[in-house]
Scaffold this motif. Structure first.
Motif, PDB file in Angstrom:
ATOM      1  N   ILE A 197      -9.552   8.092  -9.355  1.00  0.00           N
ATOM      2  CA  ILE A 197      -8.560   7.748  -8.346  1.00  0.00           C
ATOM      3  C   ILE A 197      -8.212   6.267  -8.377  1.00  0.00           C
ATOM      4  N   ASP A 198      -9.110   5.438  -8.923  1.00  0.00           N
ATOM      5  CA  ASP A 198      -8.840   3.999  -8.976  1.00  0.00           C
ATOM      6  C   ASP A 198      -7.626   3.689  -9.834  1.00  0.00           C
ATOM      7  N   VAL A 199      -7.449   4.448 -10.904  1.00  0.00           N
ATOM      8  CA  VAL A 199      -6.300   4.214 -11.784  1.00  0.00           C
ATOM      9  C   VAL A 199      -5.001   4.503 -11.050  1.00  0.00           C
ATOM     10  N   LEU A 200      -4.973   5.591 -10.294  1.00  0.00           N
ATOM     11  CA  LEU A 200      -3.761   5.945  -9.559  1.00  0.00           C
ATOM     12  C   LEU A 200      -3.495   4.947  -8.429  1.00  0.00           C
ATOM     13  N   GLU A 201      -4.550   4.474  -7.774  1.00  0.00           N
ATOM     14  CA  GLU A 201      -4.361   3.465  -6.724  1.00  0.00           C
ATOM     15  C   GLU A 201      -3.830   2.160  -7.296  1.00  0.00           C
ATOM     16  N   ALA A 202      -4.310   1.795  -8.493  1.00  0.00           N
ATOM     17  CA  ALA A 202      -3.795   0.578  -9.139  1.00  0.00           C
ATOM     18  C   ALA A 202      -2.319   0.741  -9.503  1.00  0.00           C
ATOM     19  N   ALA A 203      -1.944   1.931  -9.980  1.00  0.00           N
ATOM     20  CA  ALA A 203      -0.539   2.173 -10.303  1.00  0.00           C
ATOM     21  C   ALA A 203       0.322   2.149  -9.042  1.00  0.00           C
ATOM     22  N   GLU A 204      -0.232   2.660  -7.934  1.00  0.00           N
ATOM     23  CA  GLU A 204       0.522   2.627  -6.672  1.00  0.00           C
ATOM     24  C   GLU A 204       0.720   1.196  -6.196  1.00  0.00           C
ATOM     25  N   MET A 205      -0.285   0.361  -6.366  1.00  0.00           N
ATOM     26  CA  MET A 205      -0.154  -1.045  -5.969  1.00  0.00           C
ATOM     27  C   MET A 205       0.862  -1.779  -6.832  1.00  0.00           C
ATOM     28  N   ASP A 206       1.027  -1.324  -8.074  1.00  0.00           N
ATOM     29  CA  ASP A 206       2.027  -1.936  -8.953  1.00  0.00           C
ATOM     30  C   ASP A 206       3.433  -1.438  -8.677  1.00  0.00           C
ATOM     31  N   GLY A 207       3.581  -0.538  -7.711  1.00  0.00           N
ATOM     32  CA  GLY A 207       4.903  -0.071  -7.327  1.00  0.00           C
ATOM     33  C   GLY A 207       5.317   1.253  -7.924  1.00  0.00           C
TER      34      GLY A 207
END
Length: 308
Positions: A197-207
């Motif tokens: 889930i960390d990868v998806l959260e990082a992608a969400e933070m990148d917009g």
């Protein structure tokens, strides 16, 4: 004195490690023995060989029979290999059935149905895995219940609906009722839940939005599972028989499995067995080719989808 005291434990530890390694080597030698090999053969290799023979031998017999003459098939003496292999049975089958048109119908129905079902499975699995909406668990339980319901139960309601909409003897009438895929949604949802889930959260933070996260992050990381669902869907669509048989009466709209019923008028003739075998080979061969290209993803996909 202090130096001697510090060296003594190291020597003891070295001796302990050597004794431990000797113990393990002796255990390994005791494990790999005649009894172990016999258990491995009887408990592992032999069942696999028997299962492979049960699956492969009928297919091999069907392919060889399509190359034989009728006298070599219908005989009291077992003929394993055709004495004079020929494609006469395939030519006779093509003369009785329009295989190019049936093949085109099957390719069209399978391609459209498989692509739509795969897209629906990916998007719905993503929604069940990463989105929060009311009734999410209830809807997913309903999908699991749908896995336990045979497709034949909905045969009559589907026919009444499609016939009322004018879908008899049409491509969309064949494709539409089977677009829902409970198996694909379940398998991909289990696989998506195991992703970091960390990868998806990082992608969400990148917009990145939901579509960006789905097609740029989730889909590439779930390629084996998606390939597995795709293969199962293609095989299911290609081999679908009951619904296309019910909804089509025009020869020009029949798929390959249904088109083989056009050979039923020669089933009573024993000399026509090679023709029937040739028709069956034509139906099975494309699926085997697709399987050869995607088989390396099957084990990995099912394993990833079954364990969270």
């Amino acid at each position: 004195m202090s130096l001697a005291l510090t060296r003594t434990p190291s020597r003891d530890a070295e001796g302990t490690r050597r004794a431990h390694s000797r113990h393990h080597s002796s255990v390994d030698e005791s494990i790999v023995g005649p009894d172990s090999w016999s258990r491995r053969i009887l408990g592992g290799y032999l069942p696999l060989v028997i299962a492979c023979l049960v699956i492969v031998l009928p297919l091999l017999w069907m392919a060889l029979s399509s190359l034989k003459t009728s006298g070599e098939v219908v005989t009291q003496d077992l003929v394993l290999w055709p004495h004079h292999p020929s494609l006469t049975a395939y030519l006779n089958a093509s003369a009785k059935v329009d295989f190019p048109q049936l093949f085109l119908n099957s390719v069209l129905v399978t391609a459209v149905g498989a692509v739509v079902k795969l897209v629906l499975a990916i998007t719905s699995a993503y929604a069940f895995s990463f989105l929060r909406f009311p009734g999410r668990r209830f809807i997913f339980i309903a999908i699991l219940v749908a896995l336990m319901v045979p497709s034949q139960v909905s045969l009559v309601p589907n026919y009444i609906t499609i016939a009322g909409l004018g879908g008899v003897n049409t491509y969309w009438g064949i494709i539409l009722p089977g677009l829902g895929t409970a198996f694909g949604t379940f398998l991909l949802r289990q696989n998506f839940m195991s992703l970091p889930i960390d990868v998806l959260e990082a992608a969400e933070m990148d917009g990145a939005g939901h579509l960006g996260r789905l097609f740029r992050m989730v889909v590439p990381m779930s390629t084996p599972a998606i390939a597995t669902v795709g293969l199962v869907t293609i095989v299911d669509e290609w081999n679908n028989y009951i619904w296309p048989l019910v909804i089509t009466t025009d020869d020009s709209r029949m798929t390959l499995p249904v088109g083989l019923t056009l050979l039923k008028n020669i089933e009573g003739d024993p000399s026509a067995y090679p023709v029937l075998m040739a028709g069956a080979v034509v139906v099975i061969l494309p699926v085997l080719i697709v399987f050869l290209f995607l088989q390396r993803y099957i084990v990995a996909g099912l394993t990833q989808g079954a364990v969270k």
